[in-house]
Write a protein that holds these residues in place. Sequence first.
Motif, PDB file in Angstrom:
ATOM      1  N   SER A  85     -37.268   0.592 -40.556  1.00 28.42           N
ATOM      2  CA  SER A  85     -38.317  -0.104 -39.824  1.00 28.42           C
ATOM      3  C   SER A  85     -38.444  -1.531 -40.335  1.00 28.42           C
ATOM      4  CB  SER A  85     -39.656   0.634 -39.957  1.00 28.42           C
ATOM      5  OG  SER A  85     -40.070   0.661 -41.309  1.00 28.42           O
ATOM      6  N   TYR A  86     -39.014  -2.359 -39.479  1.00 23.73           N
ATOM      7  CA  TYR A  86     -39.272  -3.753 -39.810  1.00 23.73           C
ATOM      8  C   TYR A  86     -40.773  -3.975 -39.706  1.00 23.73           C
ATOM      9  CZ  TYR A  86     -34.285  -4.194 -39.100  1.00 23.73           C
ATOM     10  OH  TYR A  86     -32.925  -4.023 -39.182  1.00 23.73           O
ATOM     11  N   GLN A  87     -41.376  -4.337 -40.816  1.00 23.63           N
ATOM     12  CA  GLN A  87     -42.814  -4.527 -40.888  1.00 23.63           C
ATOM     13  C   GLN A  87     -43.133  -6.020 -40.929  1.00 23.63           C
ATOM     14  OE1 GLN A  87     -44.736  -3.239 -44.589  1.00 23.63           O
ATOM     15  NE2 GLN A  87     -45.414  -1.482 -43.399  1.00 23.63           N
ATOM     16  N   PRO A  88     -43.968  -6.525 -40.011  1.00 23.67           N
ATOM     17  CA  PRO A  88     -44.299  -7.944 -40.068  1.00 23.67           C
ATOM     18  C   PRO A  88     -45.130  -8.262 -41.313  1.00 23.67           C
ATOM     19  CG  PRO A  88     -45.456  -6.864 -38.258  1.00 23.67           C
ATOM     20  CD  PRO A  88     -44.584  -5.848 -38.888  1.00 23.67           C
ATOM     21  N   LEU A  89     -44.803  -9.387 -41.959  1.00 24.61           N
ATOM     22  CA  LEU A  89     -45.522  -9.793 -43.170  1.00 24.61           C
ATOM     23  C   LEU A  89     -46.355 -11.053 -42.957  1.00 24.61           C
ATOM     24  CD1 LEU A  89     -42.799  -9.276 -45.930  1.00 24.61           C
ATOM     25  CD2 LEU A  89     -44.717  -7.784 -45.364  1.00 24.61           C
ATOM     26  N   VAL A  97     -44.492 -13.834 -35.554  1.00 28.10           N
ATOM     27  CA  VAL A  97     -44.065 -13.332 -36.851  1.00 28.10           C
ATOM     28  C   VAL A  97     -43.019 -14.268 -37.439  1.00 28.10           C
ATOM     29  CG1 VAL A  97     -43.018 -11.401 -38.086  1.00 28.10           C
ATOM     30  CG2 VAL A  97     -44.497 -10.955 -36.134  1.00 28.10           C
ATOM     31  N   THR A  98     -43.216 -14.658 -38.702  1.00 30.64           N
ATOM     32  CA  THR A  98     -42.248 -15.535 -39.373  1.00 30.64           C
ATOM     33  C   THR A  98     -41.545 -14.830 -40.530  1.00 30.64           C
ATOM     34  OG1 THR A  98     -43.940 -16.410 -40.861  1.00 30.64           O
ATOM     35  CG2 THR A  98     -43.551 -17.611 -38.805  1.00 30.64           C
ATOM     36  N   SER A  99     -42.078 -13.700 -40.954  1.00 26.08           N
ATOM     37  CA  SER A  99     -41.476 -12.988 -42.079  1.00 26.08           C
ATOM     38  C   SER A  99     -41.655 -11.482 -41.885  1.00 26.08           C
ATOM     39  CB  SER A  99     -42.141 -13.432 -43.389  1.00 26.08           C
ATOM     40  OG  SER A  99     -41.560 -12.787 -44.481  1.00 26.08           O
ATOM     41  N   TYR A 100     -40.597 -10.744 -42.209  1.00 27.40           N
ATOM     42  CA  TYR A 100     -40.601  -9.291 -42.080  1.00 27.40           C
ATOM     43  C   TYR A 100     -40.203  -8.641 -43.396  1.00 27.40           C
ATOM     44  CZ  TYR A 100     -40.597  -9.362 -36.924  1.00 27.40           C
ATOM     45  OH  TYR A 100     -40.916  -9.526 -35.608  1.00 27.40           O
ATOM     46  N   LYS A 101     -40.479  -7.349 -43.478  1.00 23.35           N
ATOM     47  CA  LYS A 101     -39.974  -6.508 -44.562  1.00 23.35           C
ATOM     48  C   LYS A 101     -39.182  -5.387 -43.907  1.00 23.35           C
ATOM     49  CE  LYS A 101     -42.437  -5.324 -48.007  1.00 23.35           C
ATOM     50  NZ  LYS A 101     -42.697  -5.030 -49.363  1.00 23.35           N
TER      51      LYS A 101
END
Length: 177
Positions: A85-89, A97-101
Amino acid sequence: MKTKFLLFLTAFILVGCSYKPVSKITSDIMGERVYVNVLISKEEPKNSVWIKDSVLEGIVTRLGKRISDDKNAPTSITVSIKTLSYQPLLFDEYGYVTSYKAILALNFDTRLKSGKTLSVTTSGEHDFTVSQKIRDTRFADGVISESDRYNAVKQASQEAFDEYIATLAVKGLKRGD
């Protein structure tokens, strides 16, 4: 003074003798050849290939093992994706969204050279920023590019592989394999 030095030296040697590097432990329980099978996920076929590359690289570079194409190798490892999964940070001022985990969970089913089987589930994470494409001066598009996904999955799978090796080494020491 001389007796204190001898006591220190004796204690140092005794403590040092119990250390066993992970590569030695894994060599004892895995053997020199390893067969690796990564199950291709229907939902994430490209990621499965990237994970296989990462696991094979880890086995060769970190453990110094040879990859075998023979299913009868002393050790066989079957890797499958449990979740990805990709979680927005972080978000920009416009809400994009500019950064994901990237959060990856892998399952390693392992048959060791002793014949024992072991199933280990590990996880890896990787924080990354997305490539921004400016559509006009006020809006940015925070789409995850192919290279961003590749790097995120590769880093997360390397972290999951490191956790697998650590778990394998601890279980190998506990069992005395």
